[in-house]
Write an enzyme that holds these catalytic residues in place. Structure first.
Site, PDB file in Angstrom:
ATOM      1  N   ARG A  96       0.830  -1.211   0.000  1.00 40.46           N
ATOM      2  CA  ARG A  96       0.000   0.000   0.000  1.00 40.46           C
ATOM      3  C   ARG A  96       0.861   1.256   0.000  1.00 40.46           C
ATOM      4  NH1 ARG A  96      -4.069  -0.572   4.343  1.00 40.46           N
ATOM      5  NH2 ARG A  96      -5.142  -1.714   2.693  1.00 40.46           N
ATOM      6  N   TYR A  97       1.843   1.296   0.878  1.00 42.55           N
ATOM      7  CA  TYR A  97       2.750   2.445   0.967  1.00 42.55           C
ATOM      8  C   TYR A  97       4.041   2.082   0.230  1.00 42.55           C
ATOM      9  CZ  TYR A  97      -0.357   3.373   4.934  1.00 42.55           C
ATOM     10  OH  TYR A  97      -1.454   3.571   5.732  1.00 42.55           O
ATOM     11  N   ARG A 100       6.881   0.041   2.490  1.00 44.68           N
ATOM     12  CA  ARG A 100       6.652  -1.129   3.345  1.00 44.68           C
ATOM     13  C   ARG A 100       5.600  -2.049   2.746  1.00 44.68           C
ATOM     14  NH1 ARG A 100       3.564   3.109   6.921  1.00 44.68           N
ATOM     15  NH2 ARG A 100       4.736   4.366   5.489  1.00 44.68           N
ATOM     16  N   CYS A 109      -4.673 -18.669  13.505  1.00 43.88           N
ATOM     17  CA  CYS A 109      -4.807 -17.683  14.585  1.00 43.88           C
ATOM     18  C   CYS A 109      -4.984 -18.413  15.909  1.00 43.88           C
ATOM     19  CB  CYS A 109      -6.059 -16.831  14.373  1.00 43.88           C
ATOM     20  SG  CYS A 109      -5.989 -15.848  12.872  1.00 43.88           S
ATOM     21  N   CYS A 113     -11.102 -13.806  15.989  1.00 45.69           N
ATOM     22  CA  CYS A 113     -11.758 -12.613  16.532  1.00 45.69           C
ATOM     23  C   CYS A 113     -12.921 -12.247  15.620  1.00 45.69           C
ATOM     24  CB  CYS A 113     -10.765 -11.463  16.610  1.00 45.69           C
ATOM     25  SG  CYS A 113      -9.231 -11.940  17.424  1.00 45.69           S
ATOM     26  N   CYS A 116     -12.543  -9.219  13.143  1.00 36.81           N
ATOM     27  CA  CYS A 116     -11.272  -9.169  12.400  1.00 36.81           C
ATOM     28  C   CYS A 116     -11.381  -8.391  11.083  1.00 36.81           C
ATOM     29  CB  CYS A 116     -10.815 -10.593  12.104  1.00 36.81           C
ATOM     30  SG  CYS A 116      -9.233 -10.653  11.248  1.00 36.81           S
ATOM     31  N   ARG A 118      -9.658  -9.025   8.622  1.00 36.61           N
ATOM     32  CA  ARG A 118      -9.568 -10.048   7.551  1.00 36.61           C
ATOM     33  C   ARG A 118     -10.562 -11.174   7.805  1.00 36.61           C
ATOM     34  NH1 ARG A 118      -3.612  -8.935   8.202  1.00 36.61           N
ATOM     35  NH2 ARG A 118      -3.491  -7.016   6.990  1.00 36.61           N
ATOM     36  N   ASP A 276     -12.712  -1.012  11.417  1.00 36.21           N
ATOM     37  CA  ASP A 276     -12.932  -0.889   9.974  1.00 36.21           C
ATOM     38  C   ASP A 276     -14.327  -1.402   9.615  1.00 36.21           C
ATOM     39  OD1 ASP A 276     -10.280   0.057   9.279  1.00 36.21           O
ATOM     40  OD2 ASP A 276      -9.605  -1.917   9.925  1.00 36.21           O
ATOM     41  N   ASP A 313      -8.347   3.985   9.195  1.00 40.83           N
ATOM     42  CA  ASP A 313      -7.853   3.445   7.932  1.00 40.83           C
ATOM     43  C   ASP A 313      -8.860   3.831   6.855  1.00 40.83           C
ATOM     44  OD1 ASP A 313      -5.974   2.000   6.452  1.00 40.83           O
ATOM     45  OD2 ASP A 313      -5.828   0.488   8.045  1.00 40.83           O
ATOM     46  N   LYS A 320      -3.669   4.935   6.384  1.00 35.33           N
ATOM     47  CA  LYS A 320      -4.061   5.335   7.754  1.00 35.33           C
ATOM     48  C   LYS A 320      -3.820   6.822   7.979  1.00 35.33           C
ATOM     49  CE  LYS A 320      -2.960   0.973  10.030  1.00 35.33           C
ATOM     50  NZ  LYS A 320      -2.399   0.290   8.867  1.00 35.33           N
TER      51      LYS A 320
HETATM   52  S1  SF4 Z   1      -7.490 -10.194  14.649  1.00 37.72           S
HETATM   53 FE1  SF4 Z   1      -7.853 -11.529  12.905  1.00 37.72          FE
HETATM   54  S2  SF4 Z   1      -5.809 -12.152  12.227  1.00 37.72           S
HETATM   55 FE2  SF4 Z   1      -5.592 -11.344  14.314  1.00 37.72          FE
HETATM   56  S3  SF4 Z   1      -5.768 -13.164  15.662  1.00 37.72           S
HETATM   57 FE3  SF4 Z   1      -7.809 -12.254  15.479  1.00 37.72          FE
HETATM   58  S4  SF4 Z   1      -8.751 -13.376  13.788  1.00 37.72           S
HETATM   59 FE4  SF4 Z   1      -6.562 -13.729  13.649  1.00 37.72          FE
END
Ligand code: SF4
Length: 351
Positions: A96-97, A100, A109, A113, A116, A118, A276, A313, A320
């Site tokens: 993106r930048y 980096r 994981c 979460c 998340c 993603r 997000d 973001d 960001k």
């Molecule tokens: S935030 Fe997303 S990538 Fe990070 S540990 Fe939780 S589920 Fe996995």
């Protein structure tokens, strides 16, 4: 011998992890059938250690990892609002930048979460193949503007030691890569994974930075403190990333407690992310004004070193930007009108 014991400990926490609401211990099992339907779209996983930290249903840790029917019923249309796929130079590498890249080295994981970023891939892989890793490393080698490689995922520290070591070796051997950063939830969500063997590997790749994802003071356990001490003693600078989440940490008191606990275990608060707008996470969203109000109250009440930057973001891969409560009210006739943390007004020459 010690590291062998530790290795088996984290593996058994993972092996005994819970993948459906019906399998949760009774005291924290609520609406199992309804919530398990969510898992078909968005898988569930809670390792046994993290599970042991959940005190009751709907507590702040429970909310982070137990599926909610609202995940299937929100009005956020996009599963990749930050255009990560579009900005992937090659599979598993977000560029993106200019200077980096984010290298998604792991599909595993310690917990899944519910909020998340993603969510579209969390718990579903993909795990990069050897060819994908090689391809990504070739890209980094060819793009000479890249100075920093951020290992993310999934969680990079869930890789086997050998695999992680191999990736670190390849990336660090590229002359224009000056620093490596790892983003991980492991030190709080599965601290047993921070073994002596793992730390010995990481310390070989300085300058290496580690940002720990933690969202609530209840995540800062004695085990997490032990894991962070091992990392810090190995000379790894530790920062934190927190996502502002409704019902989890969207109050000044909770945020204050979390930030002070992090500082105490030698983790410097780095970013507070505004959540997000990811499809399936609408029930965690908090108004920006609330985030700004929390930031305003942190200023002056906590040591400066404990205050993270509040980051937004931008959609579509815009990057960001920091959000800051406005302290300057006016710039009039060469004088700034500024309010301090107590709300008192001061005048200050602007030139
Ligand atoms: S935030 Fe997303 S990538 Fe990070 S540990 Fe939780 S589920 Fe996995």
């Amino acid at each position: 011998m010690k590291s062998v014991i530790n290795r088996s400990e984290w593996r058994s926490h993972m092996a005994d992890g819970v993948t459906s609401v019906s399998l949760l211990p009774e005291h924290i099992r609520v609406d199992a059938q309804m919530r398990d339907r969510v898992c078909a779209s968005y898988p569930m996983f809670i390792n046994r250690f993290f599970l042991s930290l959940i005190k009751k249903a709907e507590d702040p840790l429970w909310r982070q990892v137990v599926p909610d029917a609202m995940e299937l019923d929100d009005d956020l249309p996009e599963d990749d609002p930050l255009a990560e796929e579009e900005q992937s130079a090659v599979p598993g590498l977000i560029h993106r930048y200019p200077d980096r890249v984010v290298f998604l080295v792991s599909g595993i994981c310690p917990v899944l979460c519910r909020f998340c970023l993603r969510k579209r891939m969390a718990g579903k892989g993909p795990v990069l193949s050897d060819a994908d890793i090689e391809n990504a490393v070739c890209y980094i080698r060819s793009a000479r503007a890249i100075r920093e490689v951020i290992l993310s995922g999934g969680d990079p520290l869930m890789l086997e030691d050998d695999r992680l070591c191999d990736i670190l070796k390849r990336v660090s051997s590229i002359p224009h890569v000056r620093t490596i950063r790892i983003h991980s939830r492991v030190p709080v969500a599965l601290p047993q994974r921070i073994t002596g063997d793992l730390v010995s590997i990481l310390r070989r790749f300085h300058p290496l930075y580690l940002n720990i994802h933690a969202n609530h003071p209840n995540e800062i356990t004695a085990r997490a403190a032990e894991a962070c001490a091992m990392l810090a003693d190995a000379g790894i600078p530790l920062g934190s990333q927190t996502v502002l989440l409704k019902g989890v940490n969207d109050s000044f008191e909770t945020m204050e407690a979390l930030l002070m606990e992090l500082l105490h275990i030698r983790v410097r608060p780095y970013y507070l992310h505004h959540p997000d707008p990811v499809k399936g996470t609408g029930h965690f969203r908090v108004p920006v004004t609330k985030g700004l109000e929390i930031m305003r109250r942190l200023q002056g009440r906590l040591p400066g070193v404990a205050i993270p930057r509040y980051m937004l973001d931008l959609p579509g891969g815009g990057g960001k930007v920091p959000l800051c409560p406005g302290y300057v009210e006016q710039d009039k006739n060469g004088m700034l009108v500024v309010r301090n943390y107590q709300g008192q007004r001061f005048y200050y020459p602007s030139g």
